[in-house]
Design a protein around this motif. Structure first.
Motif, PDB file in Angstrom:
ATOM      1  N   VAL A 153      51.779  45.302  50.989  1.00  0.00           N
ATOM      2  CA  VAL A 153      51.009  44.429  51.880  1.00  0.00           C
ATOM      3  C   VAL A 153      51.557  44.618  53.296  1.00  0.00           C
ATOM      4  O   VAL A 153      52.753  44.416  53.534  1.00  0.00           O
ATOM      5  CB  VAL A 153      51.129  42.937  51.496  1.00  0.00           C
ATOM      6  CG1 VAL A 153      50.275  42.083  52.426  1.00  0.00           C
ATOM      7  CG2 VAL A 153      50.726  42.724  50.046  1.00  0.00           C
ATOM      8  N   PHE A 154      50.701  45.029  54.210  1.00  0.00           N
ATOM      9  CA  PHE A 154      51.122  45.265  55.585  1.00  0.00           C
ATOM     10  C   PHE A 154      50.298  44.425  56.538  1.00  0.00           C
ATOM     11  O   PHE A 154      49.133  44.135  56.270  1.00  0.00           O
ATOM     12  CB  PHE A 154      50.929  46.744  55.968  1.00  0.00           C
ATOM     13  CG  PHE A 154      51.685  47.693  55.092  1.00  0.00           C
ATOM     14  CD1 PHE A 154      53.008  47.986  55.354  1.00  0.00           C
ATOM     15  CD2 PHE A 154      51.077  48.277  53.991  1.00  0.00           C
ATOM     16  CE1 PHE A 154      53.719  48.849  54.536  1.00  0.00           C
ATOM     17  CE2 PHE A 154      51.781  49.138  53.164  1.00  0.00           C
ATOM     18  CZ  PHE A 154      53.111  49.430  53.442  1.00  0.00           C
ATOM     19  N   SER A 155      50.884  44.075  57.671  1.00  0.00           N
ATOM     20  CA  SER A 155      50.061  43.512  58.737  1.00  0.00           C
ATOM     21  C   SER A 155      49.384  44.700  59.416  1.00  0.00           C
ATOM     22  O   SER A 155      49.920  45.810  59.405  1.00  0.00           O
ATOM     23  CB  SER A 155      50.934  42.764  59.742  1.00  0.00           C
ATOM     24  OG  SER A 155      51.638  43.684  60.549  1.00  0.00           O
ATOM     25  N   ALA A 156      48.218  44.453  59.993  1.00  0.00           N
ATOM     26  CA  ALA A 156      47.540  45.526  60.723  1.00  0.00           C
ATOM     27  C   ALA A 156      48.430  46.010  61.855  1.00  0.00           C
ATOM     28  O   ALA A 156      48.504  47.201  62.135  1.00  0.00           O
ATOM     29  CB  ALA A 156      46.205  45.020  61.265  1.00  0.00           C
ATOM     30  N   ASN A 157      49.146  45.076  62.492  1.00  0.00           N
ATOM     31  CA  ASN A 157      50.072  45.448  63.574  1.00  0.00           C
ATOM     32  C   ASN A 157      51.078  46.490  63.117  1.00  0.00           C
ATOM     33  O   ASN A 157      51.350  47.458  63.814  1.00  0.00           O
ATOM     34  CB  ASN A 157      50.860  44.215  64.046  1.00  0.00           C
ATOM     35  CG  ASN A 157      50.155  43.477  65.164  1.00  0.00           C
ATOM     36  OD1 ASN A 157      49.039  43.826  65.546  1.00  0.00           O
ATOM     37  ND2 ASN A 157      50.803  42.457  65.685  1.00  0.00           N
ATOM     38  N   GLU A 158      51.654  46.270  61.929  1.00  0.00           N
ATOM     39  CA  GLU A 158      52.661  47.221  61.445  1.00  0.00           C
ATOM     40  C   GLU A 158      52.030  48.572  61.117  1.00  0.00           C
ATOM     41  O   GLU A 158      52.510  49.619  61.553  1.00  0.00           O
ATOM     42  CB  GLU A 158      53.387  46.679  60.205  1.00  0.00           C
ATOM     43  CG  GLU A 158      54.410  47.700  59.691  1.00  0.00           C
ATOM     44  CD  GLU A 158      55.119  47.313  58.396  1.00  0.00           C
ATOM     45  OE1 GLU A 158      54.901  46.195  57.905  1.00  0.00           O
ATOM     46  OE2 GLU A 158      55.885  48.142  57.886  1.00  0.00           O
ATOM     47  N   TYR A 159      50.942  48.518  60.365  1.00  0.00           N
ATOM     48  CA  TYR A 159      50.282  49.759  59.937  1.00  0.00           C
ATOM     49  C   TYR A 159      49.859  50.592  61.150  1.00  0.00           C
ATOM     50  O   TYR A 159      50.101  51.791  61.220  1.00  0.00           O
ATOM     51  CB  TYR A 159      49.075  49.396  59.072  1.00  0.00           C
ATOM     52  CG  TYR A 159      48.542  50.528  58.223  1.00  0.00           C
ATOM     53  CD1 TYR A 159      49.169  50.887  57.041  1.00  0.00           C
ATOM     54  CD2 TYR A 159      47.401  51.225  58.602  1.00  0.00           C
ATOM     55  CE1 TYR A 159      48.679  51.917  56.256  1.00  0.00           C
ATOM     56  CE2 TYR A 159      46.901  52.253  57.828  1.00  0.00           C
ATOM     57  CZ  TYR A 159      47.539  52.600  56.648  1.00  0.00           C
ATOM     58  OH  TYR A 159      47.055  53.622  55.884  1.00  0.00           O
ATOM     59  N   LEU A 160      49.235  49.912  62.121  1.00  0.00           N
ATOM     60  CA  LEU A 160      48.746  50.624  63.306  1.00  0.00           C
ATOM     61  C   LEU A 160      49.893  51.095  64.197  1.00  0.00           C
ATOM     62  O   LEU A 160      49.843  52.188  64.749  1.00  0.00           O
ATOM     63  CB  LEU A 160      47.785  49.737  64.099  1.00  0.00           C
ATOM     64  CG  LEU A 160      46.437  49.481  63.408  1.00  0.00           C
ATOM     65  CD1 LEU A 160      45.614  48.462  64.184  1.00  0.00           C
ATOM     66  CD2 LEU A 160      45.642  50.775  63.252  1.00  0.00           C
ATOM     67  N   THR A 161      50.944  50.269  64.330  1.00  0.00           N
ATOM     68  CA  THR A 161      52.071  50.674  65.173  1.00  0.00           C
ATOM     69  C   THR A 161      52.755  51.909  64.594  1.00  0.00           C
ATOM     70  O   THR A 161      53.105  52.839  65.309  1.00  0.00           O
ATOM     71  CB  THR A 161      53.093  49.527  65.316  1.00  0.00           C
ATOM     72  OG1 THR A 161      52.424  48.402  65.867  1.00  0.00           O
ATOM     73  CG2 THR A 161      54.230  49.914  66.246  1.00  0.00           C
ATOM     74  N   ARG A 162      52.921  51.920  63.283  1.00  0.00           N
ATOM     75  CA  ARG A 162      53.522  53.106  62.657  1.00  0.00           C
ATOM     76  C   ARG A 162      52.670  54.342  62.930  1.00  0.00           C
ATOM     77  O   ARG A 162      53.182  55.395  63.298  1.00  0.00           O
ATOM     78  CB  ARG A 162      53.655  52.917  61.143  1.00  0.00           C
ATOM     79  CG  ARG A 162      54.802  52.006  60.749  1.00  0.00           C
ATOM     80  CD  ARG A 162      54.908  51.845  59.240  1.00  0.00           C
ATOM     81  NE  ARG A 162      55.973  50.918  58.892  1.00  0.00           N
ATOM     82  CZ  ARG A 162      57.258  51.261  58.788  1.00  0.00           C
ATOM     83  NH1 ARG A 162      57.620  52.514  58.945  1.00  0.00           N
ATOM     84  NH2 ARG A 162      58.174  50.353  58.514  1.00  0.00           N
ATOM     85  N   SER A 163      51.350  54.189  62.773  1.00  0.00           N
ATOM     86  CA  SER A 163      50.481  55.347  62.944  1.00  0.00           C
ATOM     87  C   SER A 163      50.334  55.740  64.417  1.00  0.00           C
ATOM     88  O   SER A 163      50.474  56.909  64.767  1.00  0.00           O
ATOM     89  CB  SER A 163      49.104  55.066  62.348  1.00  0.00           C
ATOM     90  OG  SER A 163      48.280  56.199  62.505  1.00  0.00           O
ATOM     91  N   ASN A 164      50.080  54.764  65.291  1.00  0.00           N
ATOM     92  CA  ASN A 164      49.764  55.083  66.690  1.00  0.00           C
ATOM     93  C   ASN A 164      50.991  55.311  67.562  1.00  0.00           C
ATOM     94  O   ASN A 164      51.206  56.398  68.064  1.00  0.00           O
ATOM     95  CB  ASN A 164      48.937  53.958  67.321  1.00  0.00           C
ATOM     96  CG  ASN A 164      47.645  53.738  66.578  1.00  0.00           C
ATOM     97  OD1 ASN A 164      47.092  54.658  66.007  1.00  0.00           O
ATOM     98  ND2 ASN A 164      47.167  52.508  66.579  1.00  0.00           N
TER      99      ASN A 164
END
Lengths: 459, 292
Positions: free
Chosen positions: A252-263
């Protein structure tokens, strides 16, 4: 040419782009831009300008595009916006300038956003930079956060001769433009870095790796370091979760975490920072951040479903983003809400239990509020759940600044007109004040606060 | 800007570095951490502050090489620079705040430090020593080769107990065994600070709960930004969701859900292992394991 219709714009093929992180929209060519510009009626009372949070003189720049004087067009936009290449790509024009365009009454509104993007891209390609002010005012202003609000506020102040330093907590300037919005919507090196560089060319200093509230406080900046005014544009805060069972499980990830890792950390390009792409991903939420998460997961190879508790009509994301997401193969399960995240023996996510919803009476926001349909629960198999439910304010600044008022949600209280807070000389705007909103609203607030700060010094 | 002015190998795979970090030293206190990065696309690695010198604008960090990113860091030498260091992050330790000093002085404090946790414990013990508070320190590791800072710790505490799991140095046993032995000798503590591997903190808390010693632990969670944005560092404390970066890193150890925290910390093990192998051996492994 049918004047009721827009000049079409080329995009990457959905099947192709679902597998890469290259930009989706390819932009207008010169001839296409000139043709589209010729559709502008150059209204005496241009409604589009009042629809723009930073009040760009839209008809004036479009006339210059029509005349093929793209440099002049850029100059006009630059007077009002420090980030035109960004705004041309991510502003919700359909509800702002284009939403009130007179062309839109009978046909399609003028593609103002796409023209803005064309002009900004032309300037970048041809090395045209914004003009620098000569007269120095000698006042020192600190801006907290190098996101859309901070960059805009700093740019406006610098253009008017103020000595501005931006303090940025992350290692890179840009805020949500670098950590949140994905590469395929907003290229980082080609677009964001160039516009940040343009703000620096106006004389703005940017100090990265400084967390205001930890490395230094606002009180110190004003009392010990000679800053006479401060603008707080520190952005969104901690991610919200639903408070349902299983939410702390791995997967379970926050969108903030998922996107920060990717972007920001470029995990999509297999750099040092790891990411769990997921094979079957459920994204919870219906805003632009949910769309960005879904389309990122899709590009990382996952099968993606967006779960949203209201219907398509209420979906808060931009129409264009939803359309692109669908074209690329993101699935939508609407009027559905999670009630529990299911975990396997190793404690990782193996599914999600959801319940069907129906729309009841309108709530405080005017939208019909979703109500659970009893007995309609069912399970969906997945290995990853991304929560895109907005954020609650970061407490670091309000905790460490004397006399700075916050509301009961923890947001900094600031007057809308000029961003004035309860503390003398301190102004604020953007997500730190409003909670999660859009790039352009943050820019509008940054602009308003710059005006407020200039008035403050003139008094 | 973030120049390494001193580097010293402390033990097997553990190095100490003194680094210039003006942005950190102005306000940092024991209990806080920094995030360091090396290379253009380097990962953000949280590291506890082990010492600081405000005049020289230097911090001391201790790095244990466990993945590709920490290995890259450990390869840096004196004169090299970190790409980024940001901090101080997290809240200072409550017992190392001036406003709490009178309260702290009344307490009989014991620290239990395990492995890399010895370094942040030293920072707190040193601060307390400088402010006239003497406390006891149990410091241990698996084996003698992994021990460090014994002399340093003895210079700031009159009661240092060194342990090794395998008995190669000092007391043969774990920190919990030593703590229990002291209790059996009749020594009574009323405040414990445990810093080390999560599993160690879990067992210290289990014991101190039985012995009714209030215990604070420092949670070393996975983080990305470390400033309160990504939510990766969340954990359950007394059934409430907390974020280690803004609410911690120190929490009441008797309320922390350690089993959940241990699962969360292990989340990227496969990915990290693959990146480490790639860094050490090049691309020797190409799928087939069903994990990549």
């Amino acid at each position: 040419m049918d004047m009721l219709k827009r000049v079409p714009i080329s995009e990457q093929d959905p099947k192709e782009r679902a597998k890469n992180f290259e930009e989706v929209c390819l932009g207008y060519t010169e001839d296409e831009a000139v043709a589209e510009a010729s559709r502008c009626l150059n209204c005496k009372n241009p409604r589009c300008v009042s629809g723009c949070p930073v009040s760009i003189n839209i008809p004036a720049f479009i006339q210059e595009v029509k005349n093929r004087d793209f440099e002049k067009a850029y100059e006009i936009i630059s007077l009002s916006s420090a980030l035109p290449a960004v705004c041309g790509r991510v502003c919700p024009q359909e509800t702002q300038c284009e939403g009130v365009c007179v062309r839109g009454v009978k046909g399609e509104p003028v593609a103002i956003g796409k023209l803005e993007r064309f002009v900004a891209d032309f300037a970048m390609k041809n090395g045209i930079e914004p003009k620098v002010s000569a007269e120095k005012k000698g006042h020192k202003v600190a801006v907290i956060g190098a996101g859309p609000a901070g960059l805009t506020c700093a740019g406006d102040l610098a253009r008017n001769g103020y000595d501005v330093t931006i303090f940025e907590a992350l290692h890179k300037a840009g805020g949500v433009l670098v950590y949140g919005i994905p590469e395929f919507r907003l290229p980082k090196e080609r677009v964001v870095a160039v516009e940040v560089e343009n703000v620096k060319k106006l004389g703005v200093k940017i100090e990265t790796d400084v967390v205001v509230g930890r490395s230094v406080t606002i009180d110190d900046l004003m009392e010990k370091k000679g800053f006479e005014a401060v603008f707080i544009g520190s952005g969104a805060g901690l991610p919200r979760f639903m408070g349902i069972p299983g939410e702390q499980a791995n997967g379970v990830f926050s969108a903030n975490e998922y996107l920060t890792r990717s972007n920001l950390m470029k995990a999509y390009a297999d750099k040092d920072t790891p990411i769990k792409p997921g094979k079957k991903v459920v994204v919870v939420g219906g805003g632009n951040v949910a769309m960005d998460s879904a389309r990122t997961a899709l590009r990382l190879g996952a099968d993606v479903t967006v779960v949203y508790r209201r219907s398509m009509k209420e979906l808060p994301a931009r129409v264009e983003e939803v359309h692109h997401a669908k074209e690329e193969g993101v699935k939508f399960d609407l009027l559905t809400n999670p009630v529990e995240i299911l975990t396997g023996e190793d404690g990782s996510v193996c599914g999600i239990r959801v319940i069907r919803m129906e729309l009841g009476e309108p709530d405080a926001s005017g939208r019909r509020s979703p109500v659970e349909i009893k007995g309609s629960e069912f399970e969906m198999e997945c290995d990853t759940v991304i929560m895109a439910l907005g954020t609650s304010p970061n407490p670091l600044i309000s905790r460490t600044t004397n006399g700075l008022e916050t509301n009961k949600r923890g947001c900094i209280v600031a007057e809308e007109e000029f961003g004035k807070t309860s503390k003398d000389g301190v102004f604020a705007g953007g997500d730190a004040v409003t909670g999660a909103a859009t790039v352009i609203l943050a820019m509008g607030a940054g602009k308003a606060a710059a005006k407020g700060i200039m008035d403050y010094f003139e008094k | 800007m973030f120049e390494i002015v001193k580097k010293k190998v402390l033990a097997d795979r553990i190095v100490l570095m003194d680094v210039k970090a003006k942005n950190v030293t102005e306000r940092c206190l024991p209990g806080q951490f920094i995030i360091a990065r090396t290379g253009e696309d380097g990962e953000r690695i949280p590291l506890t502050i082990c010492d600081y010198d405000r005049e020289k604008e230097e911090i001391t960090i201790v790095i244990q090489t466990i993945g590709a990113s920490t290995e890259k860091m450990a390869l840096l030498n004196e004169g090299d620079c970190f790409t980024d260091i940001v901090g101080p992050l997290g809240n200072p330790s409550e017992i190392c705040l001036l406003e709490n000093l009178e309260e702290t002085k009344k307490k009989n404090i014991v620290f239990v430090a395990g492995g890399l946790g010895i370094a942040p414990v030293y920072c707190q013990v040193k601060w307390l020593h400088e402010h006239g508070v003497d406390c006891s320190v149990i410091m241990g590791s698996r084996t003698k080769d992994l021990l460090f800072f014994i002399e340093e710790m003895e210079s700031v505490s009159g009661h240092v107990y060194v342990t090794t799991d395998d008995g190669t140095y000092g007391f043969h046993g774990m920190g919990t065994d030593q703590l229990k032995a002291l209790y059996d000798e009749g020594i009574r503590f009323d405040h414990c600070v445990a810093i080390g591997p999560t599993i160690m903190m879990k067992f210290v808390c289990k014991l101190t709960k039985e012995l009714s010693i209030h215990t604070v632990v420092s949670m070393n969670m996975i983080m990305v930004d470390g400033t309160g944005m990504c939510g990766a560092c969340r954990l359950l404390v007394g059934d409430e969701v907390k974020f280690a970066c803004v609410d911690g890193p120190e929490f009441d150890g008797h309320l922390v859900d350690f089993d959940l925290a241990m699962k969360r910390v292990a989340l990227y093990k496969t990915e990290e292992g693959r990146k480490k192998l790639e860094f050490e051996e090049g691309e020797t492994h190409k799928g087939g394991c069903k994990n990549c």
